[in-house]
Design an enzyme around this catalytic site. Structure first.
Site, mmCIF file in Angstrom:
data_model
loop_
_atom_site.group_PDB
_atom_site.id
_atom_site.type_symbol
_atom_site.label_atom_id
_atom_site.label_comp_id
_atom_site.label_asym_id
_atom_site.label_seq_id
_atom_site.Cartn_x
_atom_site.Cartn_y
_atom_site.Cartn_z
ATOM 1 N N SER A 240 2.115 0.997 4.740
ATOM 2 C CA SER A 240 3.117 2.057 4.958
ATOM 3 C C SER A 240 3.039 2.607 6.381
ATOM 4 C CB SER A 240 2.956 3.183 3.933
ATOM 5 O OG SER A 240 1.629 3.644 3.875
ATOM 6 N N HIS A 270 -0.211 -1.849 -2.774
ATOM 7 C CA HIS A 270 -0.410 -0.642 -1.968
ATOM 8 C C HIS A 270 -0.285 0.586 -2.867
ATOM 9 C CE1 HIS A 270 -0.659 1.843 1.461
ATOM 10 N NE2 HIS A 270 0.493 1.608 2.061
ATOM 11 N N HIS A 317 -12.748 -1.920 -1.728
ATOM 12 C CA HIS A 317 -11.956 -1.458 -0.579
ATOM 13 C C HIS A 317 -12.063 -2.465 0.555
ATOM 14 C CE1 HIS A 317 -10.306 1.244 2.485
ATOM 15 N NE2 HIS A 317 -9.802 1.903 1.453
ATOM 16 N N ARG A 326 -12.301 10.476 -0.774
ATOM 17 C CA ARG A 326 -11.078 10.991 -1.414
ATOM 18 C C ARG A 326 -11.223 10.910 -2.935
ATOM 19 N NH1 ARG A 326 -6.742 7.224 1.224
ATOM 20 N NH2 ARG A 326 -8.292 5.756 0.451
ATOM 21 N N ASP A 372 -7.707 5.557 -5.641
ATOM 22 C CA ASP A 372 -6.816 5.359 -6.788
ATOM 23 C C ASP A 372 -7.527 5.417 -8.134
ATOM 24 O OD1 ASP A 372 -4.529 4.981 -5.243
ATOM 25 O OD2 ASP A 372 -5.073 2.901 -4.849
#
Ligand SMILES: CC(C)(COP(=O)(O)OP(=O)(O)OC[C@H]1O[C@@H](n2cnc3c(N)ncnc32)[C@H](O)[C@@H]1OP(=O)(O)O)[C@@H](O)C(=O)NCCC(=O)NCCS
Length: 436
Positions: A240, A270, A317, A326, A372
């Protein structure tokens, strides 16, 4: 406007710094590129520059040099809130240093002034078939706003190159200001029978989104602020961010560029990953009653997933090599406010089991959870159970980062992107020569 003044003050020094770096060191090598990288999605090729965020393989994302725990302490918060003003984050992105409470509020006030969404945007959203994906509606709404672009008007009127960033900043502020209302409108239209909740001018940007979503629990305001902060920026190489930068590099305005970035975010590799994570957690819950408390049963379930050739969503990752901070920030939020929530508890238990399973399997370079792995379960707790919508919330957040980057790219005169491509035969020839 406060952001314009603060950027303007820094620009002469920044421009000279970049000019000097390129003039005096333009031929210094940054790295090499291998055939595996050329054929492998340009993975890790150092060819982009941003000063807004950096992903450290060990510490995770830093925004303007600050880690996530630091950011959560550093940025000013609305009275009584646990999470900071999103306006303060945008100030940090654009100015480079943390704002005072008053400065963060000034950004929020600017957004309020610019927040009114033109009716034609809603008309476009309403004109799509009911089964259109919420990301299609959201992307289209951002693109539809392009007729408002000041950059486009000023460019065609012949504005000077060194002023390009000014209308880019105006456009970015105007776009960001409207995102919560557009996103919440899409949610209510699609999932709540079109029962639209008007914006509340007394609320900050993040809280106003929560209000317009119609989630009754006041804690959702803090979760929204946290979510918007955590998903906003992640260097420039992700799809993005890179797409937005690439499109804007042709001097397209932020509406064209950000809607292109959102189209990239809509891909399953994504922004859609968070809904896959929640799906997996729900399948654990449905198919394995014991997994809620029995680590051995959960371990077996994780192995069954791997043995069936699937990945464990939310783990691993491309860059990070430890638990994504996060993830940790969201885990702590859940532990503090709803530790007994069934799905949250399961997500937390998975964290105690899956890294060992992945290590045993020995394939994943990073066995730890990413952002996520948990974000969907927090939305689920508050009753936002429509998975398709999760990427829209991600998109609202991501435009903060990509638009701030676009302003600075204009300010520093970053040129059009134009990497070089080769044919497979050329690569074969290069390989042969290297071996000879
Ligand atoms: C995030 C991800 C796409 C990173 O990809 P990557 O950089 O190629 O990861 P790695 O280099 O560690 O991959 C090496 C191998 O481990 C596997 N692997 C990585 N993460 C895994 C996981 N969570 N479960 C099972 N296998 C995994 C890869 O599929 C790959 O297998 P292969 O050699 O058979 O193709 C990957 O870890 C993944 O698919 N995770 C699950 C999906 C997810 O969480 N996506 C959200 C991204 S933020």
């Amino acid at each position: 406007m406060i952001l314009k003044d603060k950027i303007e003050q820094q620009l002469p020094e920044w421009r000279e710094r970049v000019r000097k770096l390129v003039r005096e060191n333009g031929d210094v090598k940054v790295g090499d590129v291998t055939i595996a990288q050329v054929y492998g999605g340009m993975r890790s090729v150092k060819s982009l520059v941003t000063d807004i965020s950096y992903v450290d393989p060990v510490e995770g994302i830093r925004f303007r040099g600050h880690t996530i725990p630091e950011i959560l302490k550093l940025l000013p918060k609305p009275d009584g809130a646990a999470m900071p003003y999103v306006g303060g984050l945008y100030y940090l992105f654009l100015v480079g240093s943390a704002p005072t409470a008053q400065q963060a509020q000034e950004v929020e006030t600017e957004w309020k002034k610019r927040g009114k969404v033109p009716q034609y945007v809603f008309d476009v959203i309403n004109s799509l078939p009911p089964d259109a994906h919420p990301m299609t509606l959201f992307t289209l709404a951002v693109l539809t706003l392009q007729r408002e672009s000041l950059f486009s008007k000023k460019y065609h009127a012949g504005i000077q190159k060194d002023q390009y960033w000014e209308p880019m900043l105006e456009d970015s502020m105007n776009l960001v200001a409207k995102l919560p209302e557009i996103a919440a409108y899409i949610y209510r239209l699609k999932y709540k029978n079109g029962d639209i909740i008007p914006s509340d001018p007394d609320l900050d940007w993040g809280a106003n989104f929560a209000h317009m979503m119609g989630v009754p629990d006041p804690l959702y305001k803090d979760l929204s602020r946290l979510y918007f902060l955590l998903h906003s920026d992640h260097e420039s190489g992700n799809v993005s961010a890179h797409t937005t930068h690439l499109v804007a590099s042709s001097l397209s305005d932020i509406y064209y560029a950000a809607s292109a970035g959102l189209s990239g975010l809509a891909g399953p590799l994504h922004g859609l990953a968070n809904q896959e994570c929640l799906n997996w957690l729900l399948s654990v819950k449905e198919e394995c009653a014991d997994c809620a408390y029995d680590k051995e049963a959960l371990r077996q379930f994780a192995w069954d997933t791997l043995n069936s050739g699937q990945v464990i969503p939310g783990y691993g990752h491309a860059v990070l090599r430890k638990t994504d901070p996060r993830y940790t920030a969201q885990l702590e939020f859940g532990k503090k406010y709803f530790p007994e929530d069934e799905i949250f508890k399961l997500a937390a238990l998975v964290y105690e089991v899956v890294p060992d399973v992945l290590r045993e399997q020995g394939k994943a370079k990073d066995p730890w959870p990413n952002v996520d792995a948990i974000s969907g379960s927090l939305q689920y707790h508050f009753g936002v159970k429509e998975f398709d919508f999760y990427t829209v919330i991600f998109g609202v957040s991501r435009i903060l980062g990509v638009s701030a980057n676009a302003v600075w790219a204009r300010a520093l005169g970053q040129p059009i992107e134009r990497p070089k491509s080769l044919t497979t035969a050329m690569l074969e020839e290069i390989a042969q020569k290297a071996k000879a």
